[in-house]
Every structure is written in C-alpha cells, then in structure tokens.
Design an enzyme around this catalytic site. Structure first.
Site, PDB file in Angstrom:
ATOM      1  N   CYS A  13       0.866  -1.180   0.000  1.00 44.83           N
ATOM      2  CA  CYS A  13       0.000   0.000   0.000  1.00 44.83           C
ATOM      3  C   CYS A  13       0.902   1.229   0.000  1.00 44.83           C
ATOM      4  O   CYS A  13       2.112   1.119  -0.249  1.00 44.83           O
ATOM      5  CB  CYS A  13      -0.975  -0.010   1.176  1.00 44.83           C
ATOM      6  SG  CYS A  13      -0.182   0.041   2.796  1.00 44.83           S
ATOM      7  N   ASN A  16       2.403   1.433   4.303  1.00 47.78           N
ATOM      8  CA  ASN A  16       2.688   0.185   5.034  1.00 47.78           C
ATOM      9  C   ASN A  16       2.429   0.328   6.541  1.00 47.78           C
ATOM     10  O   ASN A  16       3.125  -0.288   7.356  1.00 47.78           O
ATOM     11  CB  ASN A  16       4.123  -0.304   4.772  1.00 47.78           C
ATOM     12  CG  ASN A  16       4.393  -1.739   5.232  1.00 47.78           C
ATOM     13  OD1 ASN A  16       5.482  -2.059   5.685  1.00 47.78           O
ATOM     14  ND2 ASN A  16       3.426  -2.606   5.141  1.00 47.78           N
ATOM     15  N   CYS A  18      -1.277   0.872   7.458  1.00 45.88           N
ATOM     16  CA  CYS A  18      -2.707   0.566   7.635  1.00 45.88           C
ATOM     17  C   CYS A  18      -3.124  -0.671   6.830  1.00 45.88           C
ATOM     18  O   CYS A  18      -3.302  -1.756   7.375  1.00 45.88           O
ATOM     19  CB  CYS A  18      -3.584   1.756   7.219  1.00 45.88           C
ATOM     20  SG  CYS A  18      -3.277   3.271   8.153  1.00 45.88           S
ATOM     21  N   ARG A  19      -3.293  -0.497   5.518  1.00 47.49           N
ATOM     22  CA  ARG A  19      -3.906  -1.566   4.709  1.00 47.49           C
ATOM     23  C   ARG A  19      -3.028  -2.797   4.534  1.00 47.49           C
ATOM     24  O   ARG A  19      -3.482  -3.921   4.752  1.00 47.49           O
ATOM     25  CB  ARG A  19      -4.310  -1.023   3.331  1.00 47.49           C
ATOM     26  CG  ARG A  19      -5.463  -0.040   3.393  1.00 47.49           C
ATOM     27  CD  ARG A  19      -5.607   0.721   2.105  1.00 47.49           C
ATOM     28  NE  ARG A  19      -4.475   1.618   1.892  1.00 47.49           N
ATOM     29  CZ  ARG A  19      -4.257   2.313   0.793  1.00 47.49           C
ATOM     30  NH1 ARG A  19      -5.109   2.200  -0.208  1.00 47.49           N
ATOM     31  NH2 ARG A  19      -3.217   3.114   0.694  1.00 47.49           N
ATOM     32  N   SER A  20      -1.781  -2.602   4.104  1.00 49.17           N
ATOM     33  CA  SER A  20      -0.985  -3.812   3.792  1.00 49.17           C
ATOM     34  C   SER A  20      -0.571  -4.595   5.041  1.00 49.17           C
ATOM     35  O   SER A  20      -0.525  -5.825   4.977  1.00 49.17           O
ATOM     36  CB  SER A  20       0.198  -3.501   2.868  1.00 49.17           C
ATOM     37  OG  SER A  20       1.109  -2.600   3.442  1.00 49.17           O
ATOM     38  N   ASP A 128      -8.489   3.584   1.379  1.00 47.59           N
ATOM     39  CA  ASP A 128      -7.433   4.081   2.271  1.00 47.59           C
ATOM     40  C   ASP A 128      -8.091   4.768   3.478  1.00 47.59           C
ATOM     41  O   ASP A 128      -8.747   5.797   3.330  1.00 47.59           O
ATOM     42  CB  ASP A 128      -6.570   5.085   1.494  1.00 47.59           C
ATOM     43  CG  ASP A 128      -5.441   5.657   2.342  1.00 47.59           C
ATOM     44  OD1 ASP A 128      -5.395   5.362   3.557  1.00 47.59           O
ATOM     45  OD2 ASP A 128      -4.621   6.404   1.788  1.00 47.59           O
TER      46      ASP A 128
HETATM   47  P1  4NP Z   1      -1.689   2.900   4.120  1.00 47.77           P
HETATM   48  O1  4NP Z   1      -2.282   4.282   4.672  1.00 47.77           O
HETATM   49  O2  4NP Z   1      -1.156   3.168   2.725  1.00 47.77           O
HETATM   50  O3  4NP Z   1      -2.871   1.996   4.100  1.00 47.77           O
HETATM   51  O4  4NP Z   1      -0.613   2.476   5.086  1.00 47.77           O
HETATM   52  C1  4NP Z   1      -1.578   5.471   4.625  1.00 47.77           C
HETATM   53  C2  4NP Z   1      -0.536   5.704   5.501  1.00 47.77           C
HETATM   54  C3  4NP Z   1       0.143   6.898   5.483  1.00 47.77           C
HETATM   55  C4  4NP Z   1      -0.226   7.874   4.567  1.00 47.77           C
HETATM   56  C5  4NP Z   1      -1.262   7.654   3.678  1.00 47.77           C
HETATM   57  C6  4NP Z   1      -1.939   6.447   3.700  1.00 47.77           C
HETATM   58  N1  4NP Z   1       0.467   9.122   4.563  1.00 47.77           N
HETATM   59  O5  4NP Z   1       0.071  10.001   3.788  1.00 47.77           O
HETATM   60  O6  4NP Z   1       1.434   9.293   5.338  1.00 47.77           O
END
Ligand code: 4NP
Length: 160
Positions: A13, A16, A18-20, A128
C-alpha cells in the site's frame, strides 16, 4: 533442507502502516487455517513511516479481531522484492501504478491489483482509511477479509 513455500505474496500500500499490514496479518491467519505453506510480507511505496509499528487504529482493530502484528515494522518496497515474491498485490490502483514504475520489466507480470487477482468482480480498490475515522478502518478491514477469503479460494482451486 530449504523447503520453498508454495506461495510467496507481498501486499503493498502507500505507507505500510494501515492496509498492507492488515492484509499481511489477515492472510497469515487464514492461510495457516487453510494449511498452506507460504511466505507473506508487506511493504509501502513511500519511506515516511519506515520502522514504525502499524497505525494505532489499524493495530487495535486488527488485534481486537484476532490478528497479530508481532514483530511488524513498516518498510519500503525494495528492488529485491520483485524477484523474491511470486505475487505482488497492490491495495489500490495508485499503488499498482507506482509498483509498475518501480519494477524491472521482467517482473511486471507479478504485479496485480489485490482484489482483481482475488477474483472480486465488483470492488477494485481497498479504501485508504488513513484520513478517515474508525468506521473507515472497519470498512477497510472487512474489505481485506473478504478479499483474502476470495484469494484463498482461488489459490486452493489452482492446486486442485
Ligand atoms: P496505508 O495508509 O497506505 O494503508 O498504510 C496510509 C498511511 C500513510 C499515509 C497515507 C496512507 N500518509 O500520507 O502518510
């Protein structure tokens, strides 16, 4: 003797955190129950959260639902991932685009949108939740669980 796991899967994702990590842990739990031999990991496109534990909201929800994040620390996708893993599954189309631009040409065929690869005909992206609230995290986990169930069915069928 080094026994090669039957499946090696990298979930990717943006951050790294939340989702993955949720997808990695859900897959680990469900694949173990299905009796698979596998290697699973996750990584992010950006380096902003490298070394961090999962986002607190993802961690709490995941653990409340029986998934473990022991030993998990965020990392960024690296060059060696493209040769190491059989399937590299992106949580959304933006992530897939980034992976396509990072991957050497000979490994492009390993890159898929997670839900496409799992055979979901209606949903494409795992939403997301990072800028959302707890209900967004719940929707994300539920979409990941459904996707992993489909993925496991697909992997079972391929080996029948
Ligand atoms: P992820 O979520 O891709 O599911 O881990 C996010 C984590 C951090 C950010 C965006 C989405 N960020 O903008 O820092």
């Amino acid at each position: 003797m080094n026994i090669k796991p039957r499946y090696s899967i990298l979930f990717v994702c943006l951050g790294n955190i939340c989702r993955s990590p949720l997808a990695e842990s859900v897959f680990r739990t469900k694949a173990q129950l299905a009796g698979f031999s596998f290697l699973v990991d996750s990584a992010g496109i950006i380096n902003q959260h490298v070394g961090e534990r999962p986002d607190k909201r993802a961690l709490k929800l995941g653990e409340d639902n029986g998934y473990s994040f022991r030993n998990f620390h965020a990392r960024q996708v690296r060059e060696g991932d493209f040769s190491r893993f059989d399937y590299i599954l992106a949580m959304d189309n933006e992530t897939l685009k980034s992976l396509k631009s990072l991957s050497p040409i000979q490994y492009q065929s390993k890159l898929y949108l997670f839900l496409d690869f799992a055979g979901d005909t209606t949903n494409k992206n795992i939403p997301d939740p990072y800028f959302g609230d707890s209900s967004d995290f719940k929707k994300t986990l539920s979409a990941i669980e459904q996707g992993v169930d489909l993925l496991i069915e697909k992997l079972k069928e391929e080996n029948n």
